[in-house]
Design a protein around this motif. Structure first.
Motif, PDB file in Angstrom:
ATOM      1  N   PHE A 119      45.486  46.219 -29.972  1.00  0.00           N
ATOM      2  CA  PHE A 119      46.151  46.912 -28.812  1.00  0.00           C
ATOM      3  C   PHE A 119      47.432  47.307 -29.000  1.00  0.00           C
ATOM      4  CE2 PHE A 119      43.133  43.657 -27.758  1.00  0.00           C
ATOM      5  CZ  PHE A 119      42.410  43.972 -26.752  1.00  0.00           C
ATOM      6  N   VAL A 120      48.055  47.496 -30.362  1.00  0.00           N
ATOM      7  CA  VAL A 120      49.246  48.063 -30.541  1.00  0.00           C
ATOM      8  C   VAL A 120      49.600  49.325 -29.948  1.00  0.00           C
ATOM      9  CG1 VAL A 120      50.838  48.740 -32.332  1.00  0.00           C
ATOM     10  CG2 VAL A 120      49.431  46.557 -32.710  1.00  0.00           C
ATOM     11  N   GLU A 121      48.585  50.263 -29.718  1.00  0.00           N
ATOM     12  CA  GLU A 121      48.768  51.538 -29.253  1.00  0.00           C
ATOM     13  C   GLU A 121      48.265  51.541 -27.880  1.00  0.00           C
ATOM     14  OE1 GLU A 121      51.064  53.059 -30.213  1.00  0.00           O
ATOM     15  OE2 GLU A 121      51.287  52.119 -32.423  1.00  0.00           O
ATOM     16  N   ASP A 122      47.686  50.513 -27.310  1.00  0.00           N
ATOM     17  CA  ASP A 122      46.954  50.635 -25.731  1.00  0.00           C
ATOM     18  C   ASP A 122      48.149  50.653 -24.595  1.00  0.00           C
ATOM     19  OD1 ASP A 122      46.265  49.731 -23.293  1.00  0.00           O
ATOM     20  OD2 ASP A 122      44.580  48.512 -24.544  1.00  0.00           O
ATOM     21  N   LYS A 123      48.372  51.572 -24.272  1.00  0.00           N
ATOM     22  CA  LYS A 123      49.424  52.173 -23.021  1.00  0.00           C
ATOM     23  C   LYS A 123      49.463  51.087 -22.255  1.00  0.00           C
ATOM     24  CE  LYS A 123      51.326  56.502 -23.540  1.00  0.00           C
ATOM     25  NZ  LYS A 123      50.438  57.257 -24.551  1.00  0.00           N
ATOM     26  N   GLU A 124      48.399  50.729 -21.507  1.00  0.00           N
ATOM     27  CA  GLU A 124      48.473  49.990 -20.363  1.00  0.00           C
ATOM     28  C   GLU A 124      49.063  48.418 -20.835  1.00  0.00           C
ATOM     29  OE1 GLU A 124      48.484  48.892 -16.593  1.00  0.00           O
ATOM     30  OE2 GLU A 124      48.324  51.019 -17.325  1.00  0.00           O
ATOM     31  N   PHE A 125      48.320  48.049 -21.821  1.00  0.00           N
ATOM     32  CA  PHE A 125      48.589  46.776 -22.345  1.00  0.00           C
ATOM     33  C   PHE A 125      50.272  46.821 -22.700  1.00  0.00           C
ATOM     34  CE2 PHE A 125      49.331  44.018 -26.159  1.00  0.00           C
ATOM     35  CZ  PHE A 125      48.659  42.926 -25.773  1.00  0.00           C
ATOM     36  N   LYS A 126      50.645  47.817 -23.530  1.00  0.00           N
ATOM     37  CA  LYS A 126      52.073  47.986 -23.792  1.00  0.00           C
ATOM     38  C   LYS A 126      53.120  47.904 -22.560  1.00  0.00           C
ATOM     39  CE  LYS A 126      53.294  50.566 -27.220  1.00  0.00           C
ATOM     40  NZ  LYS A 126      53.619  51.934 -28.039  1.00  0.00           N
ATOM     41  N   LYS A 127      52.607  48.383 -21.675  1.00  0.00           N
ATOM     42  CA  LYS A 127      53.194  48.504 -20.400  1.00  0.00           C
ATOM     43  C   LYS A 127      53.564  47.064 -19.807  1.00  0.00           C
ATOM     44  CE  LYS A 127      53.559  50.924 -15.953  1.00  0.00           C
ATOM     45  NZ  LYS A 127      52.386  50.253 -15.157  1.00  0.00           N
ATOM     46  N   GLU A 128      52.504  46.193 -19.717  1.00  0.00           N
ATOM     47  CA  GLU A 128      52.489  44.861 -19.196  1.00  0.00           C
ATOM     48  C   GLU A 128      53.186  43.948 -20.240  1.00  0.00           C
ATOM     49  OE1 GLU A 128      48.798  43.069 -17.902  1.00  0.00           O
ATOM     50  OE2 GLU A 128      47.870  45.206 -18.054  1.00  0.00           O
ATOM     51  N   TRP A 129      53.089  44.169 -21.345  1.00  0.00           N
ATOM     52  CA  TRP A 129      53.944  43.517 -22.528  1.00  0.00           C
ATOM     53  C   TRP A 129      55.301  43.652 -22.088  1.00  0.00           C
ATOM     54  CZ3 TRP A 129      51.821  40.781 -26.753  1.00  0.00           C
ATOM     55  CH2 TRP A 129      52.767  40.185 -27.684  1.00  0.00           C
ATOM     56  N   ALA A 130      55.754  45.022 -21.966  1.00  0.00           N
ATOM     57  CA  ALA A 130      57.239  45.314 -21.598  1.00  0.00           C
ATOM     58  C   ALA A 130      57.734  44.769 -20.540  1.00  0.00           C
ATOM     59  CB  ALA A 130      57.391  46.863 -22.036  1.00  0.00           C
TER      60      ALA A 130
ATOM     61  N   ARG B 194      53.450  33.971 -18.743  1.00  0.00           N
ATOM     62  CA  ARG B 194      52.683  35.384 -18.572  1.00  0.00           C
ATOM     63  C   ARG B 194      52.393  35.894 -19.850  1.00  0.00           C
ATOM     64  NH1 ARG B 194      55.938  39.274 -15.100  1.00  0.00           N
ATOM     65  NH2 ARG B 194      54.233  40.405 -15.274  1.00  0.00           N
ATOM     66  N   LEU B 195      52.960  35.756 -21.029  1.00  0.00           N
ATOM     67  CA  LEU B 195      52.998  36.417 -22.262  1.00  0.00           C
ATOM     68  C   LEU B 195      51.558  35.946 -22.638  1.00  0.00           C
ATOM     69  CD1 LEU B 195      53.735  38.654 -24.251  1.00  0.00           C
ATOM     70  CD2 LEU B 195      54.481  36.874 -25.498  1.00  0.00           C
ATOM     71  N   SER B 196      51.422  34.478 -22.700  1.00  0.00           N
ATOM     72  CA  SER B 196      50.038  33.528 -22.890  1.00  0.00           C
ATOM     73  C   SER B 196      48.930  34.105 -22.392  1.00  0.00           C
ATOM     74  CB  SER B 196      50.427  32.083 -22.691  1.00  0.00           C
ATOM     75  OG  SER B 196      49.585  31.617 -23.285  1.00  0.00           O
ATOM     76  N   GLU B 197      49.290  34.320 -21.026  1.00  0.00           N
ATOM     77  CA  GLU B 197      48.243  34.744 -20.084  1.00  0.00           C
ATOM     78  C   GLU B 197      47.562  36.096 -20.428  1.00  0.00           C
ATOM     79  OE1 GLU B 197      49.053  34.512 -15.966  1.00  0.00           O
ATOM     80  OE2 GLU B 197      46.974  35.592 -15.501  1.00  0.00           O
ATOM     81  N   LEU B 198      48.567  37.096 -20.923  1.00  0.00           N
ATOM     82  CA  LEU B 198      48.111  38.396 -21.125  1.00  0.00           C
ATOM     83  C   LEU B 198      47.457  38.476 -22.580  1.00  0.00           C
ATOM     84  CD1 LEU B 198      48.558  41.574 -20.863  1.00  0.00           C
ATOM     85  CD2 LEU B 198      50.647  41.434 -21.878  1.00  0.00           C
ATOM     86  N   ILE B 199      47.898  37.577 -23.416  1.00  0.00           N
ATOM     87  CA  ILE B 199      47.177  37.660 -24.408  1.00  0.00           C
ATOM     88  C   ILE B 199      45.609  37.033 -24.605  1.00  0.00           C
ATOM     89  CG2 ILE B 199      47.044  36.360 -26.707  1.00  0.00           C
ATOM     90  CD1 ILE B 199      50.304  36.636 -26.701  1.00  0.00           C
ATOM     91  N   ALA B 200      45.733  36.034 -23.429  1.00  0.00           N
ATOM     92  CA  ALA B 200      44.434  35.402 -23.339  1.00  0.00           C
ATOM     93  C   ALA B 200      43.631  36.566 -22.661  1.00  0.00           C
ATOM     94  CB  ALA B 200      44.279  34.014 -22.414  1.00  0.00           C
ATOM     95  N   SER B 201      44.059  37.407 -21.815  1.00  0.00           N
ATOM     96  CA  SER B 201      42.935  38.250 -21.109  1.00  0.00           C
ATOM     97  C   SER B 201      42.358  39.380 -22.245  1.00  0.00           C
ATOM     98  CB  SER B 201      43.961  38.872 -20.001  1.00  0.00           C
ATOM     99  OG  SER B 201      44.749  39.879 -20.656  1.00  0.00           O
ATOM    100  N   LYS B 202      43.375  39.513 -23.132  1.00  0.00           N
ATOM    101  CA  LYS B 202      42.717  40.463 -24.265  1.00  0.00           C
ATOM    102  C   LYS B 202      41.815  39.723 -25.095  1.00  0.00           C
ATOM    103  CE  LYS B 202      44.623  44.034 -22.583  1.00  0.00           C
ATOM    104  NZ  LYS B 202      43.710  45.311 -21.784  1.00  0.00           N
TER     105      LYS B 202
END
Ligand code: GL9
Length: 841
Positions: free
Chosen positions: A523-534, A496-504
């Motif tokens: 994307f370090v301060e991208d709210k939506e991205f951080k949420k998915e990351w967490a 899932r992390l790999s997929e999230l990274i690929a999507s960005k």
């Protein structure tokens, strides 16, 4: 080649040559065919294991088609090849990796679904290929993945152990070892009963002058053992290259010798010979960073070196080139000193068998070999006794003495007044009995020597090998910082992390060029991205909590901070420091008011790792961790604030679950002892942070990701000698907080206090060699900082994203390219044409 089909008869071959499946339907067809024919099962009789076996056989078909093409391509190209000699290849599971590397996991997932199975369950049926102890063996496996993915013509050579590293069970808190028989069903290997090499042992050396007046040396009347090749296909990621890992299995030689015994009715003794021969490749030695000088281990080493070299020479001879071109065709990398006898064996073959002059042969030998050192720990540096080698390999002993003589003469010419230097650098240690220093032999017989992280490479130049730097100059010594394959350690372990990274980033290209991760910084301060990351980290922790519950019966809260230390159990890696820290925390919790407890950051301390069966101190550490866990996990005052888990049988497939679930991982070796470490890289790449000493690759990780993203503590490598010196003369006081921890243990809080006395006296009475007390305060303070930092989840998540974005350097692809450039002098083989044909079909 004599055995190839004549040109005019190849039409039928071309017509019927298998293509391998690419669609879901073709996958299902191949899989069902294997289940029904190869496995003789049916839809009334197909469990998950049978589904795994059928799927594996389908993928093996697919791999072997590309394997064949790769071997042909490499043979026709007639370029230099890399041979990576390693006694350990810690491969883990192959199916998931094969599916991802050939890009057919989605196809298989859908197909298996239609056949009534979930792909995760099928993948989980596979038994790990655990032919290694730890970092050194896993590094070899990552290198194979990178060499194939980068299209290098490379072969691995190793031993096909019948038993890999033992399986660990925990009984009453103690480690129990269970044999790992893993070959019941192994679809990933191809036995090559036609590729065998007879390897000789014992015997005597006959020197005489032949009819032409030439001095001849022959090694006679030894005992023969046969090496049989088993080939394991190594698929590259996103490329048609499938390289080969050749593992040798020992069996009785079918020479006349045995027949004579059978014929004369000595059945029993012939059978005994057979078993003795098979014993050579029977078991992996389970020591990590320790060499014990056992005869069977030496037999393994020579058996494997002789068979591999014979194979390499056979391949070279087919090219009909002059011997002087050998180093342009062959690069042999020695993974530690375990394969050092290959140096002696090549010199023997070139002189005794091929009749070459000594110097001409030696020139070829030294241009061919490179040696990687993986440790500075003195107990791990291999030495073999002269009488043992004399007995087992009499001709090799003579050659070693000749190599030494030539070398010492050269040293004497350069340093005429330095007698001490000669005895210091001699391959032969003048002890009782005399010993052969394998690292010195490896240095003298290679053109390059490398360490595995910057600090480590500096240390070998200034400590254990400093005389050799004087002799050869600094250029012979170099550094190649270790790396890890992002295919297994990100894409496979954390899809899932790999997929999230690929999507960005717009594609999975980062898996081939890991430096592309730096685009994540945006994307370090991208709210939506951080949420998915967490969310992904949380889901990985839930999966881990589930595993902990099944494996140990303890239920942990996935919202707690997961603090992980998984690696071989060793005093220098200091799991004892970690567990003492846990006890210190426990004592603090016991003293807290309810209000104070509410403010405390809940934690799960997770340990995992095997102790060498004969390493009593390491086993005592495991025992203590388990006993501490029993008490803390059942203490009502503590509840979810602290749990202590020992995950049994840590291995590659468990690492794939544990690593993505960590918030903090511990890499806390006494500074200057851990050559590199590689799991530190895996944890950070998966969005975890590190608590660590300034040791091995921790230093370079810090440099890459920034000091503010690493929790460093403890004394520096440069100060360790002085501290130890002071300890030795009794100039030290054990840290007061640590003494309270010891009092707690001694009072019987964790059961039988006598059981743990040795761990305490090592520190209080025996000089605290690993500086546990010296680093204790700074360790505990840093753990408190981690609690504080973790409370600010927003900042924490930013730190982890930033860290991942800066991890590009630690791909094993970078590492392999550095070896190729600075040691092997080799370039990748183009697969362009092959790629185009693949695209068309
Ligand atoms: C090791 C070092 O201890 C590690 O620090 C290093 O990362 C690896 C790979 O270079 O090599 N040397 C060593 O003997 N082991 C290592 O892990 N132990 C084994 O795995 C047997």
């Amino acid at each position: 080649v004599e055995s190839s089909i004549p040109e005019h008869m190849r039409e039928a071959w071309k017509k019927y040559a298998p293509k391998g499946f690419t669609t879901k339907d073709e996958f299902e067809e191949t899989t069902v065919k294997h289940i029904e024919t190869t496995l003789a099962r049916s839809l009334f009789n197909c469990d998950e294991l049978a589904a795994y076996s059928g799927t594996a056989l389908a993928f093996k078909d697919r791999l072997i088609i590309d394997w064949n093409k790769t071997q042909q391509r490499q043979t026709f190209a007639d370029q230099k090849r890399i041979y990576y000699l390693s006694l350990e290849f810690l491969m883990g599971r192959a199916l998931d990796n094969a599916m991802l590397n050939v890009g057919l996991k989605d196809v298989a997932k859908e197909g298996l679904g239609e056949l009534g199975f979930r792909i995760e369950d099928v993948v989980n049926q596979e038994h790990d290929a655990a032919l290694g102890n730890g970092g050194l063996g896993r590094l070899a496996a990552c290198f194979l993945d990178s060499m194939a993915s980068l299209n290098y013509a490379a072969w691995g050579y190793g031993l096909r152990y019948r038993y890999g590293i033992f399986k660990q069970e925990i009984e009453n808190g103690y480690q129990v070892e269970i044999p790992d028989y893993w070959l019941d069903f192994n679809p990933w290997e191809f036995p090559r009963h036609d590729v065998t090499v007879d390897v000789q042992f014992y015997g005597w050396v006959n020197k005489y002058t032949n009819d032409e007046g030439k001095q001849v040396v022959s090694w006679q009347d030894g005992e023969l053992v046969s090496a049989v090749a088993y080939d394991v296909p190594i698929p590259g990621y996103g490329t048609p290259t499938v390289n080969n890992l050749r593992l040798w299995s020992s069996k009785a030689s079918t020479g006349e010798f045995d027949f004579a015994k059978f014929n004369s009715g000595e059945y029993e003794s012939a059978v005994a010979d057979e078993q003795r021969a098979e014993t050579i490749s029977a078991v992996l030695y389970p020591n990590d960073n320790l060499e014990r000088g056992k005869e069977l281990r030496l037999k393994q080493q020579y058996f494997w070196c002789a068979a591999s070299l014979h194979d390499i020479l056979r391949r070279f001879k087919k090219t009909k080139r002059k011997w002087s071109e050998f180093p342009d065709q062959v690069a042999i990398q020695l993974n530690d000193t375990h394969p050092t006898l290959a140096i002696v064996e090549l010199q023997r073959i070139l002189t005794d068998v091929e009749g070459m002059e000594w110097n001409e042969a030696w020139d070829i030998v030294t241009k061919t070999f490179g040696y990687t050192n993986h440790t500075v720990l003195p107990e791990a540096l291999e030495k073999w006794s002269v009488p043992l080698i004399q007995h087992l390999l009499p001709r090799h002993l003579q050659i070693i003495y000749d190599i030494n003589l030539n070398f010492l003469q050269q040293v004497e010419r350069r340093f005429p007044k330095d007698r001490e230097m000669l005895s210091r650098v001699s391959i032969i240690e003048e002890s009782q009995p005399k010993m052969i220093r394998m690292a010195y032999l490896a240095i003298i017989g290679s053109h390059k020597v490398n360490g595995v992280a910057e600090l480590h490479s500096d240390l070998i130049k200034t400590t254990i090998f400093k005389d050799f730097v004087k002799i050869y100059g600094p250029d012979k010594f170099t550094n190649v910082t270790n790396g890890i394959t992002p295919r297994r350690w990100l894409h496979q372990a954390n899809p899932r992390l790999s997929e999230l990274i690929a999507s960005k980033l717009g594609s999975y290209e980062f898996l081939k060029d890991l430096t592309l991760l730096n685009k994540l910084e945006a994307f370090v301060e991208d709210k939506e991205f951080k949420k998915e990351w967490a969310e992904i980290k949380y889901a990985n922790k839930v999966r881990m909590a589930q595993h902990i519950l099944t494996a140990t019966g303890v239920s942990v809260n996935p919202k707690a901070l997961f603090d992980v230390q998984v690696k071989r159990i060793h005093e220098y890696k200091r799991q004892q420091l970690n567990i003492f820290g846990v006890i210190h925390r426990y004592l603090a919790i016991k003293k807290m008011t309810p209000e104070e407890r509410k403010k405390l950051q809940p934690r799960v301390s997770i340990f995992g790792g095997k102790a060498a069966p004969g390493y009593w101190m390491a086993k005592t550490i495991i025992h203590l961790i388990n006993k501490v866990g029993e008490v803390i996990n059942n203490d009502k005052d503590v509840g979810d604030l602290l749990k202590v888990i020992f995950v049994p049988d840590y291995n590659v497939s468990k690492a794939e679950i544990i690593i993505p679930a960590s918030d903090i991982s511990e890499h806390i070796s006494t500074a200057g002892t851990e050559a590199s470490g590689t799991s530190n890289m895996k944890f950070v790449l998966n969005g975890g942070l590190v608590i660590g000493t300034l040791d091995g690759a921790n230093i370079e990780i810090t440099r890459e990701i920034g000091e503010q993203n690493v929790f460093l503590f403890g004394n520096l490598a440069e100060d360790v000698d002085d501290l130890r010196h002071n300890h030795f003369y009794g100039n030290y006081q054990v840290n007061a907080e640590l003494l309270k921890v010891f009092d707690c243990i001694k009072s019987g809080t964790f059961g039988d206090e006598g059981a743990f006395g040795a761990l305490i006296s090592a520190i209080v009475e025996h000089g605290d060699f690993y500086l546990v007390s010296d680093d204790f305060e700074s360790y505990c303070q840093t753990q408190d900082l981690i609690d504080e930092a973790y409370k600010n989840q927003d900042e924490w998540v930013s730190k982890t994203i930033l860290s991942v974005s800066r991890m590009g350097f630690f791909t094993s692809d970078r590492c392999i390219n550095e070896y190729a450039d600075s040691i092997w002098n080799i370039e990748p083989l183009s697969v362009k044409e092959e790629n185009e044909t693949r695209a068309r079909t």
